[in-house]
Design an enzyme around this catalytic site. Structure first.
Site, mmCIF file in Angstrom:
data_model
loop_
_atom_site.group_PDB
_atom_site.id
_atom_site.type_symbol
_atom_site.label_atom_id
_atom_site.label_comp_id
_atom_site.label_asym_id
_atom_site.label_seq_id
_atom_site.Cartn_x
_atom_site.Cartn_y
_atom_site.Cartn_z
ATOM 1 N N CYS A 344 1.354 -1.196 -0.299
ATOM 2 C CA CYS A 344 -0.091 0.134 0.433
ATOM 3 C C CYS A 344 0.975 1.265 -0.042
ATOM 4 O O CYS A 344 0.386 2.103 -0.805
ATOM 5 C CB CYS A 344 -0.859 0.191 1.021
ATOM 6 S SG CYS A 344 -1.279 -1.484 2.186
ATOM 7 N N ARG A 373 7.225 -11.002 5.373
ATOM 8 C CA ARG A 373 6.611 -10.748 6.885
ATOM 9 C C ARG A 373 7.455 -12.051 8.300
ATOM 10 O O ARG A 373 7.489 -13.216 7.266
ATOM 11 C CB ARG A 373 5.153 -11.071 6.608
ATOM 12 C CG ARG A 373 4.514 -9.478 6.054
ATOM 13 C CD ARG A 373 2.885 -9.971 6.191
ATOM 14 N NE ARG A 373 1.892 -8.636 5.211
ATOM 15 C CZ ARG A 373 1.049 -8.802 4.735
ATOM 16 N NH1 ARG A 373 0.002 -9.713 5.721
ATOM 17 N NH2 ARG A 373 0.618 -8.179 4.232
ATOM 18 N N GLN A 391 1.049 -11.522 -3.712
ATOM 19 C CA GLN A 391 -0.519 -10.759 -3.064
ATOM 20 C C GLN A 391 -1.213 -10.525 -4.622
ATOM 21 O O GLN A 391 -0.916 -10.163 -6.149
ATOM 22 C CB GLN A 391 -0.817 -9.327 -2.587
ATOM 23 C CG GLN A 391 -0.068 -9.962 -1.483
ATOM 24 C CD GLN A 391 -0.561 -8.687 -0.416
ATOM 25 O OE1 GLN A 391 -0.218 -7.589 -0.396
ATOM 26 N NE2 GLN A 391 -1.449 -8.853 1.091
ATOM 27 N N ASP A 393 -2.812 -7.791 -5.289
ATOM 28 C CA ASP A 393 -2.541 -6.382 -4.456
ATOM 29 C C ASP A 393 -3.552 -5.749 -5.277
ATOM 30 O O ASP A 393 -2.797 -5.962 -6.413
ATOM 31 C CB ASP A 393 -1.622 -6.481 -3.855
ATOM 32 C CG ASP A 393 -2.410 -5.401 -2.557
ATOM 33 O OD1 ASP A 393 -3.045 -5.389 -2.178
ATOM 34 O OD2 ASP A 393 -1.282 -5.448 -2.044
ATOM 35 N N HIS A 395 -5.037 -1.219 -5.300
ATOM 36 C CA HIS A 395 -6.015 -0.270 -4.156
ATOM 37 C C HIS A 395 -6.152 0.649 -4.961
ATOM 38 O O HIS A 395 -6.076 1.039 -6.444
ATOM 39 C CB HIS A 395 -4.877 0.469 -3.993
ATOM 40 C CG HIS A 395 -3.643 -0.612 -2.466
ATOM 41 N ND1 HIS A 395 -3.004 -1.134 -3.240
ATOM 42 C CD2 HIS A 395 -4.085 -0.480 -1.004
ATOM 43 C CE1 HIS A 395 -2.475 -1.632 -1.734
ATOM 44 N NE2 HIS A 395 -3.429 -1.177 -0.815
ATOM 45 N N LYS A 475 -14.697 -2.463 6.531
ATOM 46 C CA LYS A 475 -14.312 -3.647 5.448
ATOM 47 C C LYS A 475 -15.297 -4.443 5.803
ATOM 48 O O LYS A 475 -15.837 -4.744 6.459
ATOM 49 C CB LYS A 475 -12.527 -3.955 6.523
ATOM 50 C CG LYS A 475 -12.704 -5.361 7.418
ATOM 51 C CD LYS A 475 -11.125 -5.533 7.850
ATOM 52 C CE LYS A 475 -11.432 -6.311 8.875
ATOM 53 N NZ LYS A 475 -10.152 -6.632 9.116
ATOM 54 N N HIS A 521 -8.151 -0.700 -0.286
ATOM 55 C CA HIS A 521 -7.671 -2.045 -0.058
ATOM 56 C C HIS A 521 -8.375 -3.387 -0.771
ATOM 57 O O HIS A 521 -9.239 -3.521 0.017
ATOM 58 C CB HIS A 521 -6.634 -2.390 1.103
ATOM 59 C CG HIS A 521 -6.407 -1.406 1.970
ATOM 60 N ND1 HIS A 521 -5.089 -0.901 1.386
ATOM 61 C CD2 HIS A 521 -6.844 0.014 2.567
ATOM 62 C CE1 HIS A 521 -4.516 0.237 2.698
ATOM 63 N NE2 HIS A 521 -5.781 0.795 2.555
#
Length: 649
Positions: A344, A373, A391, A393, A395, A475, A521
Site C-alpha cells: 500500500c 513478513r 498478493q 493486491d 488499491h 471492511k 484496499h
C-alpha cells in the site's frame, strides 16, 4: 429474605429468594427439567447449576440438547476427567491447565516420561471407567490462603502460580469430580455420567512450554476431541481422515509441485509443475484485472524506513518486518531499510507522481506484489502460512461518492473469479466501526452505508461483524467454504482515508481545491501461495483441467506403438494442451497407477489396435471405466477444457 426477579426466554418472570441456584430454578419449573438440566445462561453468562443468583436477571436453563452449551460442558468436563485419569494411573504427574478448544480440549502435564500412543489408550480406558462411576461434581469458593495451602500441601506448584495470576476480584472456584479436585472457573456438568462415553477420543501428544515461555518447563499436552454423540465423533474422524488425504503438503510431494527446506524457512521452492499452476493462475488474474479496469504496476522490494515511519508501519508492524541494513558509501551511519510486508505505501508513491484531478478518479492500481513478513516458525504451515508470498493486491483511489459503485464492482469481480475457480458461493463479513477509531461519525455513517448498499445491490447475503472494522474504516471479508466444509478467509475490501492523509495524497476537486482521496484496499485471492494450497486441498489434487500442471500423459502399451504415442503428443501440443509421452518399458497398469497418484487428469493408452484405428483409449482421473475415442474428436474436446474459463467466454 430479599426477593429477585428472573426473566425466562418466553418473557415470563418469576420471583425467587436471592441466592437461589439455577438447579433450584429448574426444579421449580418441573421435575423432568431438574433431571435433564446441565447448566444455565444468566445475563448472557454461562452459569453452573450450583452457583447462586443474587440479583434480578434473565435466565435460560440448558439440557444436553442445547448443543453449544452442552458441548462446552462435555469438553470441559473431559479435560478434568482426563487429568484425573492421568493422576490415578501416574500419581506423581503434576497438572497445570486444561481449556476447551475447537472440537475438544487439551490438558498440559508435567511428567518425566513421554506419553506414548499406548498410554493414550490406557488413559481413555480409565476415563470411561470414571464416566461410568457417575461421580457427583461439586463446587466451592475458597479464599486465596486456603487454596494456596491446599495446593502446596498436595505438591501442585503450577496451581499455586495460577492462583497468583488470577485477579483479586475473581472468585477462586474449586471443583470436585468425585474425590479429584481442580481449580477452575467452570461451569461443569452435575456428574461424570452426563459425559457421553462413546463420543470422545484422545488424539495426540505435543510439547508445550509452561505459560508459553520457552525459558520455562517443557510440558506434555494431550489433545482430545468430543461431541454430543457417537455419530458426531465418527463424522469428525472421517473429516480428519479426508483432510489428511487432501493435505496440500502431501499432494505437493505426490504431484511434484514444491518443497520447503530449513535454509529458507517459510519460503517456497516451486518445482516446474507447481510453477505451471502459479503462472497459469497469475495469467488468468492478470486478464481479469485488466478487464476490470486495473492498471498493473510494480514496486520495490526494499524500501527505506522513512516511508514505513511515514505510513505508520514502522511503529505498529516492525516486529513482522525483515530489516535490511546497508553500509552506504560515505555515509556515517548504516542505511536502514525493510523488505516490504505490504504494497500500500508504495502504491501511494505512484499515485503521488503528478497532479491528479477529480476526473482521474477512480484510479485502479494492481500489483502481483512480492511481500515478506516475519511469522514465528511454529506458525508456518506448508504454503498456507509462509514468510515470502505474492498478493493479488490492488488499491483504488477514489472520491467518497464513488465508494459504493467501486465496492459493488469489486464484489461482482470477486464472485466471477471464485466461480471460475470452483467456488460457487462465498460468505461476506461486514465489519463496522470499532470503539477506538479516527474520523467523524458522519463520515463513518456515509462509508458504512455505501458498503452495505453495495452488498445489497449485488444480491449477496452478508453477516454483520459489529465493531471489528479497522480503526480507520469499515471492511468486508470474503470467506470460502471448501469441499469438506472448512472456511477460508481470502478476499478483502477495506476503506482507508488514513494512509492518503499520512502520505499526503491529494486530488484537485471540481471546486479547484485540494482534497484527500479514499484508498480502497482490495484482494481477491489474498496470496497466490495460500490460495493454491486451498485449491489443491479443495480439489484433492484434481485441479480443473485448464489449471492442472500435467494435463495428459500418453502411454504406450507395447513398444511398437511408441511412434504413434509421439504423434499423439505432438497433435495435442499443437492444440495448446500440455501433453507428455510415457514410452518406458513398463506395464500399462504400472504407468496408469503412477500417473494417477500424480493426479494427471487424463491418461491415454495406445496399443496396436489404437494405432490401426487412429484412436486412443481414454482414462479420466477418478473414473474406473475407460473409453475409446478418435484422436481428432478427443483433441477438439480437450482443447476446450484446456482453455481458461475467462477466454472461453
Amino acid at each position: 429474605m430479599a426477593q429477585i426477579s428472573l426473566t425466562f426466554p418466553d418473557g415470563n418472570a418469576r420471583s425467587y429468594e436471592a441466592g437461589i441456584t439455577a438447579a433450584d430454578v429448574a426444579a421449580s419449573i418441573s421435575s423432568s427439567l431438574a433431571k435433564k438440566a446441565v447448566s444455565a445462561t444468566v445475563n448472557d453468562t454461562h452459569w453452573d447449576l450450583q452457583w447462586p443468583i443474587k440479583a434480578d436477571a434473565s435466565i435460560a436453563i440448558h439440557t444436553l440438547k442445547d448443543e453449544p452449551q452442552a458441548l462446552e460442558l462435555i469438553r470441559h468436563d473431559l479435560a478434568h476427567i482426563m487429568a484425573r485419569a492421568v493422576q490415578e494411573i501416574w500419581p506423581d504427574v503434576k497438572v497445570t491447565i486444561g481449556p476447551v478448544i475447537q472440537n475438544g480440549w487439551y490438558y498440559d502435564f508435567d511428567r518425566k516420561e513421554t506419553f506414548t500412543p499406548e498410554d493414550l489408550a490406557t488413559i481413555e480406558k480409565k476415563m470411561k471407567e470414571i464416566i461410568n462411576k457417575r461421580d457427583v461434581v461439586t463446587t466451592e469458593v475458597w479464599d486465596r490462603a486456603r487454596a494456596v495451602k491446599h495446593y502446596q500441601d498436595n505438591n501442585e506448584p503450577y496451581k499455586v502460580e495460577l492462583i497468583d495470576a488470577i485477579p483479586g476480584d475473581e472468585p477462586l472456584r474449586m471443583y470436585w469430580h468425585g474425590d479429584w479436585q481442580d481449580l477452575c472457573r467452570g461451569p461443569h456438568l452435575q456428574h461424570t455420567g452426563q459425559v457421553p462415553a462413546d463420543a470422545f477420543k484422545l488424539m495426540s501428544v505435543a510439547g508445550a512450554y509452561w505459560r508459553g515461555d520457552s525459558d520455562r518447563q517443557m510440558l506434555q499436552r494431550i489433545y482430545g476431541v468430543a461431541f454430543l454423540n457417537k455419530e458426531g465423533l465418527k463424522k469428525h474422524l472421517h473429516f480428519l481422515e479426508e483432510a489428511a488425504k487432501r493435505d496440500h503438503r502431501k499432494l505437493g510431494r505426490e504431484m511434484d509441485l514444491f518443497h520447503m527446506q530449513e535454509e529458507a524457512p517459510g519460503q517456497v521452492f516451486w518445482h516446474p509443475n507447481g510453477w505451471q499452476i502459479y503462472t497459469e493462475l497469475q495469467d488468468y488474474m492478470r486478464r481479469k484485472q485488466r478487464a476490470a479496469g486495473y492498471q498493473e504496476v510494480n514496486t520495490p522490494q526494499v524500501v527505506d524506513r522513512k516511508l514505513w515511519e511515514a505510513s505508520g508501519h514502522w511503529d505498529k508492524y516492525q516486529e513482522h518486518m525483515f530489516i535490511v541494513e546497508v553500509d552506504e558509501e560515505h555515509a556515517r551511519e548504516k542505511a536502514i531499510n525493510a523488505l516490504k510486508p505490504m504494497n500500500c505505501p508504495c502504491h501511494v508513491q505512484i499515485y503521488n507522481q503528478g497532479l491528479k484531478s477529480y476526473r482521474d478518479l477512480p484510479l485502479r492500481m494492481a500489483e502481483f506484489g512480492s511481500c515478506n513478513r516475519y511469522e514465528p516458525s511454529g506458525a508456518l504451515h506448508g504454503i498456507m502460512r509462509v514468510r515470502g508470498f505474492t498478493q493479488d493486491d490492488g488499491h483504488i483511489f477514489c472520491r467518497e461518492d464513488q465508494i459504493e459503485a467501486e465496492c459493488a464492482a469489486f464484489i461482482d469481480y470477486l464472485a466471477g473469479v471464485y466461480k471460475d475457480l470452483g467456488f460457487e458461493t462465498f460468505e461476506i463479513m461486514f465489519a463496522t466501526r470499532p470503539e477506538k477509531r479516527v474520523g467523524s461519525e458522519e463520515s463513518w455513517d456515509h462509508v458504512e452505508s455505501a458498503l452495505e448498499n453495495a452488498i445489497k445491490a449485488t444480491g449477496h447475503p452478508y453477516t454483520l461483524d459489529e465493531g471489528e472494522g479497522a480503526f480507520y474504516g469499515p471492511k468486508l471479508d470474503f470467506k470460502l467454504t471448501d469441499a469438506i466444509g472448512r472456511e477460508w478467509q481470502c478476499g478483502t475490501f477495506q476503506v482507508d482515508p488514513n494512509l492518503p492523509e499520512r502520505l499526503e495524497a491529494t486530488y484537485i476537486g471540481e471546486d479547484g481545491a485540494k482534497h484527500r482521496p479514499y484508498m480502497l484496499h482490495r484482494a481477491c485471492l489474498g496470496s497466490f501461495e495460500r490460495f493454491i494450497g486451498i485449491l489443491i486441498e479443495n480439489s484433492a489434487g484434481r485441479l480443473p483441467f485448464w489449471l492442472a500442471p500435467r494435463q495428459i500423459v500418453v502411454a504406450s502399451i507395447v513398444s511398437d506403438a511408441d511412434d504413434y504415442v509421439r504423434e499423439v503428443v505432438e497433435t495435442l501440443k499443437a492444440a495448446g494442451i500440455r501433453a507428455e509421452a510415457d514410452i518406458r518399458n513398463e506395464k500399462i497398469n504400472y504407468k496408469v497407477r503412477e500417473h494417477s497418484v500424480g493426479k494427471v487428469p487424463v491418461i491415454l493408452a495406445c496399443g496396436m489396435k489404437e494405432v490401426a484405428d487412429r484412436t486412443v483409449s481414454v482414462r479420466r482421473l477418478g473414473e474406473k471405466q475407460t473409453s475409446v475415442q478418435e484422436l481428432k474428436e478427443l483433441t477438439d474436446q480437450l482443447s476446450k477444457e484446456a482453455t481458461p474459463p475467462d477466454l472461453l467466454k
